[in-house]
Write a protein that holds these residues in place. Structure first.
Motif, mmCIF file in Angstrom:
data_model
loop_
_atom_site.group_PDB
_atom_site.id
_atom_site.type_symbol
_atom_site.label_atom_id
_atom_site.label_comp_id
_atom_site.label_asym_id
_atom_site.label_seq_id
_atom_site.Cartn_x
_atom_site.Cartn_y
_atom_site.Cartn_z
ATOM 1 N N ARG A 40 0.458 -0.928 -0.040
ATOM 2 C CA ARG A 40 0.210 0.142 0.017
ATOM 3 C C ARG A 40 0.850 1.528 -0.222
ATOM 4 N N ILE A 50 3.002 -5.471 3.178
ATOM 5 C CA ILE A 50 1.866 -5.960 4.053
ATOM 6 C C ILE A 50 1.736 -7.498 4.564
ATOM 7 N N LEU A 65 1.715 -4.872 11.134
ATOM 8 C CA LEU A 65 0.082 -4.754 11.017
ATOM 9 C C LEU A 65 0.491 -6.690 11.030
ATOM 10 N N ARG A 68 -2.929 -7.231 13.018
ATOM 11 C CA ARG A 68 -4.075 -7.175 12.217
ATOM 12 C C ARG A 68 -4.192 -7.580 10.704
ATOM 13 N N THR A 69 -3.406 -8.362 10.804
ATOM 14 C CA THR A 69 -3.973 -8.710 8.728
ATOM 15 C C THR A 69 -3.701 -10.206 8.997
ATOM 16 N N LEU A 84 -8.059 -7.016 6.144
ATOM 17 C CA LEU A 84 -6.644 -5.445 7.634
ATOM 18 C C LEU A 84 -8.058 -5.374 8.365
ATOM 19 N N VAL A 87 -10.137 -1.850 11.180
ATOM 20 C CA VAL A 87 -8.672 -0.467 10.435
ATOM 21 C C VAL A 87 -9.414 1.105 11.190
ATOM 22 N N GLU A 90 -5.346 6.955 9.574
ATOM 23 C CA GLU A 90 -4.257 5.698 9.209
ATOM 24 C C GLU A 90 -4.356 4.447 8.269
ATOM 25 N N ASP A 91 -4.908 4.113 7.962
ATOM 26 C CA ASP A 91 -5.431 3.072 6.977
ATOM 27 C C ASP A 91 -5.166 2.937 5.070
ATOM 28 N N TYR A 95 -3.857 -0.067 -2.095
ATOM 29 C CA TYR A 95 -3.897 -1.240 -2.178
ATOM 30 C C TYR A 95 -3.169 -1.420 -3.464
#
Length: 118
Positions: A40, A50, A65, A68-69, A84, A87, A90-91, A95
């Motif tokens: 991203r 990512i 990450l 959360r990934t 993800l 969120v 900031e995300d 992508y």
């Protein structure tokens, strides 16, 4: 010729899960020992790797990450999907899915804008 196409919602609300799917054509994701990455670019920043899924199904994630990934694949459809979670604004980023990674890629999707906003 390998082509990749990202798909998914362009707007996600904070605390929700961002889900994007990459569809591969012109090549099989389970052959040739290739890895398949999600990358991203946040506004005004550089590319951030990512994570990836390998041709054998192993996954690897960027340390910031990782919690959360999740990346999964649907091999009959020649697709792999990024999830993800939790969120925040900031995300927000463009992508991309790409073949290879981290750091070196030979084929890219066109990218898809995802905005995290309420």
């Amino acid at each position: 010729q390998v082509q990749l196409q990202e798909s998914g919602p362009g707007l996600v609300k904070p605390s929700q899960t961002l889900s994007l799917t990459c569809t591969i054509s012109g090549g099989s994701m389970i052959s040739n020992n290739y890895d398949w990455s999600w990358i991203r670019r946040p506004p005004g920043k550089g590319l951030e790797w990512i994570g990836k899924i390998t041709y054998g199904g192993s996954t690897y994630y960027s340390a910031p990450l990782r919690s959360r990934t999740s990346i999964s694949r649907d091999t009959p459809k020649n697709q792999f999907t990024l999830h993800l979670s939790s969120v925040t604004p900031e995300d927000t980023a463009v992508y991309y899915c790409a073949r290879g990674g981290p750091g070196e890629y030979d084929y890219w999707g066109q990218g898809t804008q995802v905005t995290v906003s309420s």
